[in-house]
Design a protein around this motif. Sequence first.
Motif, PDB file in Angstrom:
ATOM      1  N   GLY A   4       0.796  -1.209   0.000  1.00 24.95           N
ATOM      2  CA  GLY A   4       0.000   0.000   0.000  1.00 24.95           C
ATOM      3  C   GLY A   4       0.826   1.256   0.000  1.00 24.95           C
ATOM      4  N   HIS A   5       2.100   1.149  -0.329  1.00 26.62           N
ATOM      5  CA  HIS A   5       2.988   2.296  -0.212  1.00 26.62           C
ATOM      6  C   HIS A   5       3.640   2.687  -1.529  1.00 26.62           C
ATOM      7  N   SER A   6       3.015   2.372  -2.661  1.00 30.28           N
ATOM      8  CA  SER A   6       3.575   2.822  -3.927  1.00 30.28           C
ATOM      9  C   SER A   6       2.469   3.240  -4.882  1.00 30.28           C
ATOM     10  N   LYS A   7       2.822   4.109  -5.820  1.00 30.12           N
ATOM     11  CA  LYS A   7       1.924   4.544  -6.884  1.00 30.12           C
ATOM     12  C   LYS A   7       2.695   4.487  -8.195  1.00 30.12           C
ATOM     13  N   LEU A   8       1.938   4.376  -9.307  1.00 23.77           N
ATOM     14  CA  LEU A   8       2.571   4.274 -10.614  1.00 23.77           C
ATOM     15  C   LEU A   8       1.932   5.269 -11.570  1.00 23.77           C
ATOM     16  N   TYR A   9       2.786   6.068 -12.231  1.00 25.64           N
ATOM     17  CA  TYR A   9       2.341   7.032 -13.227  1.00 25.64           C
ATOM     18  C   TYR A   9       2.913   6.651 -14.587  1.00 25.64           C
ATOM     19  N   PHE A  10       2.217   7.101 -15.647  1.00 26.65           N
ATOM     20  CA  PHE A  10       2.601   6.720 -17.012  1.00 26.65           C
ATOM     21  C   PHE A  10       2.507   7.911 -17.958  1.00 26.65           C
ATOM     22  N   TYR A  11       3.430   7.953 -18.926  1.00 21.74           N
ATOM     23  CA  TYR A  11       3.321   8.879 -20.046  1.00 21.74           C
ATOM     24  C   TYR A  11       3.829   8.170 -21.290  1.00 21.74           C
ATOM     25  N   GLY A  12       3.112   8.274 -22.410  1.00 24.60           N
ATOM     26  CA  GLY A  12       3.601   7.653 -23.623  1.00 24.60           C
ATOM     27  C   GLY A  12       2.509   7.308 -24.604  1.00 24.60           C
ATOM     28  N   GLU A  13       2.834   6.372 -25.494  1.00 25.63           N
ATOM     29  CA  GLU A  13       1.919   5.966 -26.552  1.00 25.63           C
ATOM     30  C   GLU A  13       0.973   4.876 -26.049  1.00 25.63           C
ATOM     31  N   GLU A  14      -0.198   4.777 -26.676  1.00 24.40           N
ATOM     32  CA  GLU A  14      -1.178   3.787 -26.262  1.00 24.40           C
ATOM     33  C   GLU A  14      -0.916   2.422 -26.877  1.00 24.40           C
ATOM     34  N   SER A  15      -0.067   2.353 -27.890  1.00 27.88           N
ATOM     35  CA  SER A  15       0.227   1.068 -28.520  1.00 27.88           C
ATOM     36  C   SER A  15       1.639   1.115 -29.081  1.00 27.88           C
ATOM     37  N   GLU A  16       2.140  -0.053 -29.493  1.00 25.37           N
ATOM     38  CA  GLU A  16       3.465  -0.137 -30.087  1.00 25.37           C
ATOM     39  C   GLU A  16       3.514   0.728 -31.339  1.00 25.37           C
ATOM     40  N   GLY A  17       4.566   1.532 -31.459  1.00 23.02           N
ATOM     41  CA  GLY A  17       4.684   2.417 -32.614  1.00 23.02           C
ATOM     42  C   GLY A  17       6.030   3.105 -32.616  1.00 23.02           C
ATOM     43  N   GLU A  18       6.051   4.288 -33.143  1.00 25.93           N
ATOM     44  CA  GLU A  18       7.302   5.030 -33.220  1.00 25.93           C
ATOM     45  C   GLU A  18       7.600   5.706 -31.892  1.00 25.93           C
ATOM     46  N   ASN A  19       8.629   6.559 -31.918  1.00 26.81           N
ATOM     47  CA  ASN A  19       9.127   7.162 -30.697  1.00 26.81           C
ATOM     48  C   ASN A  19       8.035   7.879 -29.909  1.00 26.81           C
ATOM     49  N   TYR A 408       7.565   5.400 -17.201  1.00 25.59           N
ATOM     50  CA  TYR A 408       6.850   5.121 -15.958  1.00 25.59           C
ATOM     51  C   TYR A 408       7.551   5.803 -14.788  1.00 25.59           C
ATOM     52  N   VAL A 409       6.748   6.255 -13.843  1.00 22.85           N
ATOM     53  CA  VAL A 409       7.263   6.889 -12.627  1.00 22.85           C
ATOM     54  C   VAL A 409       6.697   6.144 -11.424  1.00 22.85           C
ATOM     55  N   VAL A 410       7.573   5.695 -10.542  1.00 19.72           N
ATOM     56  CA  VAL A 410       7.162   5.013  -9.312  1.00 19.72           C
ATOM     57  C   VAL A 410       7.312   5.980  -8.151  1.00 19.72           C
ATOM     58  N   LEU A 411       6.258   6.112  -7.360  1.00 24.08           N
ATOM     59  CA  LEU A 411       6.288   6.891  -6.131  1.00 24.08           C
ATOM     60  C   LEU A 411       6.159   5.937  -4.961  1.00 24.08           C
ATOM     61  N   LYS A 412       6.867   6.226  -3.893  1.00 23.27           N
ATOM     62  CA  LYS A 412       6.734   5.412  -2.686  1.00 23.27           C
ATOM     63  C   LYS A 412       6.534   6.308  -1.474  1.00 23.27           C
ATOM     64  N   TYR A 413       5.867   5.724  -0.498  1.00 24.96           N
ATOM     65  CA  TYR A 413       5.561   6.444   0.725  1.00 24.96           C
ATOM     66  C   TYR A 413       6.842   6.756   1.482  1.00 24.96           C
ATOM     67  N   LYS A 414       6.914   7.949   2.051  1.00 22.21           N
ATOM     68  CA  LYS A 414       8.121   8.366   2.772  1.00 22.21           C
ATOM     69  C   LYS A 414       8.133   7.759   4.173  1.00 22.21           C
ATOM     70  N   CYS A 415       8.465   6.495   4.245  1.00 21.66           N
ATOM     71  CA  CYS A 415       8.561   5.827   5.535  1.00 21.66           C
ATOM     72  C   CYS A 415       9.963   6.018   6.091  1.00 21.66           C
ATOM     73  N   HIS A 416      10.252   5.397   7.200  1.00 26.58           N
ATOM     74  CA  HIS A 416      11.559   5.554   7.823  1.00 26.58           C
ATOM     75  C   HIS A 416      12.670   5.020   6.917  1.00 26.58           C
ATOM     76  N   ASP A 417      12.377   3.944   6.187  1.00 21.38           N
ATOM     77  CA  ASP A 417      13.380   3.396   5.278  1.00 21.38           C
ATOM     78  C   ASP A 417      13.784   4.419   4.235  1.00 21.38           C
ATOM     79  N   TYR A 418      12.795   5.181   3.771  1.00 23.63           N
ATOM     80  CA  TYR A 418      13.074   6.190   2.762  1.00 23.63           C
ATOM     81  C   TYR A 418      13.996   7.270   3.319  1.00 23.63           C
ATOM     82  N   PHE A 419      13.690   7.766   4.512  1.00 24.01           N
ATOM     83  CA  PHE A 419      14.518   8.812   5.096  1.00 24.01           C
ATOM     84  C   PHE A 419      15.935   8.317   5.361  1.00 24.01           C
ATOM     85  N   PHE A 420      16.050   7.071   5.791  1.00 26.98           N
ATOM     86  CA  PHE A 420      17.377   6.517   6.031  1.00 26.98           C
ATOM     87  C   PHE A 420      18.164   6.448   4.734  1.00 26.98           C
ATOM     88  N   LYS A 421      17.495   6.047   3.650  1.00 27.02           N
ATOM     89  CA  LYS A 421      18.171   5.979   2.357  1.00 27.02           C
ATOM     90  C   LYS A 421      18.633   7.360   1.928  1.00 27.02           C
TER      91      LYS A 421
END
Length: 447
Positions: A4-19, A408-421
């Motif tokens: 329950g501590h991550s989110k996923l964002y996306f930007y790009g094409e809807e199908s296989e294609g060019e750049n 893709y962009v991954v977000l994670k919750y700022k728990c203690h592990d995050y601050f330690f990192k």
Amino acid sequence: MQKGHSKLYFYGEESEGENIEITENIKFTLLKNIKSIPNKPIQPLNNSTTEIEKKIYEYHLINSIKDKEKYKEIISNIKFITTGRSHILLITNDNELYTGGYNAYYQCGIGDEYNDIEFHSNSSSAFILTKINYLRKLMMMDKKKKDDDYNEMMDDNLFEITKAACGWVHSVIVVNDRYLFGCGHNYFNQTGLEISNQFITFQFIENNLFKRKEDRITHIDCGTFFTVIVVNNISIFGCGSATTSNFGLQNHSSGTNIVGYQHVCDMPNHILKVACGYDHTVILLVDHSIYVTGKLEEGKQVGTFKKLQNNIIGDDIGVLKYNYKTFIKNNNTLYLLKGDNETKELYVHSNRLFKIATTNTMVMAHDDNFIYYVNRFSGNNTRMNVTGIHQDNNYAITQINGGYTHCYVVLKYKCHDYFFKRLLECLFTLENNTFKDISIKVNDIIY
């Protein structure tokens, strides 16, 4: 990291294609819905079915994730992701492997059921993942290994997918920092499998990477048609296309491909990061020195790993995937590498702890909340644009991974592990890698 501590964002094409189409005002979409795809039934068993095929039948079940709650559970439990040209591997904290995207060369590792797994749609903010169920149970079935290796591989409590990397149309995963598996296009021998062919599911890769049982794989990255692995933070190995000494080796005796993982060299200090592009590899060491090999920007070619001169150092590196451009971050400044001895300043960030991320056409400097990017580099264009990702200060951007048609962009919750990192990152950037003046660095991780 708890569920329950991550989110996923996306930007790009809807199908296989060019750049990927990049504009001056890109917007990442939070992936939170689900859209189903039809399943192709597996053929029934018969008297000629082998034991391995029976195991594939039992465990290689192509189940699209149709249940919304199950989907949310997966997306909120991301350990890390990696992407190829147009496909993605997603690994959860429970060591489950999911995949989606373009599968024409079987780079998703799910067999030949689909040529193209629909895995996102901007219009509905949807994301399709297909779970690979066969991996854990098949990994040692057709290999004669020592009992202790076999037991380690088959013990659920010891099983961990620790690393993964994708090339243009091939994928390589690492289990327990020691065991390699590859799938997809292998006509350049880029997975490490010695047979030139396509592999529709992940195959165990025999190798000679280790001299001792305690040796471990510490880094992996894939270029377009090659793969680079680091053992014990020092020793570099590579396989696949070596047309321009892509990873420091060139095979003059039997064509241009290196078959099987071959030792390239040992670095003089521990390796911090490996970044592979179209035909080149960049290595960052813990002393901030940088080594390059292969074909670089402006046609410059380096035959073996060469240390950058002219006081070019950094604390992060990045390359445009399936391209030739290389970027270096040093303190709070982002540079473009020109040839092998010159840099051009691109951007100065207010926070020296920002990181580099890339797609095929775009370099990004990101902090916890924002992405600053330059796209396509047409003419002398190096102007940084900015896009906000989220407004929730409880989350931070922890990973950006992009290929040819997606990012893709991954977000994670700022728990203690995050601050330690983040504290460790602060300490690492101290001059001479010492722990002096720690008090003045604390503000860098207070939010």
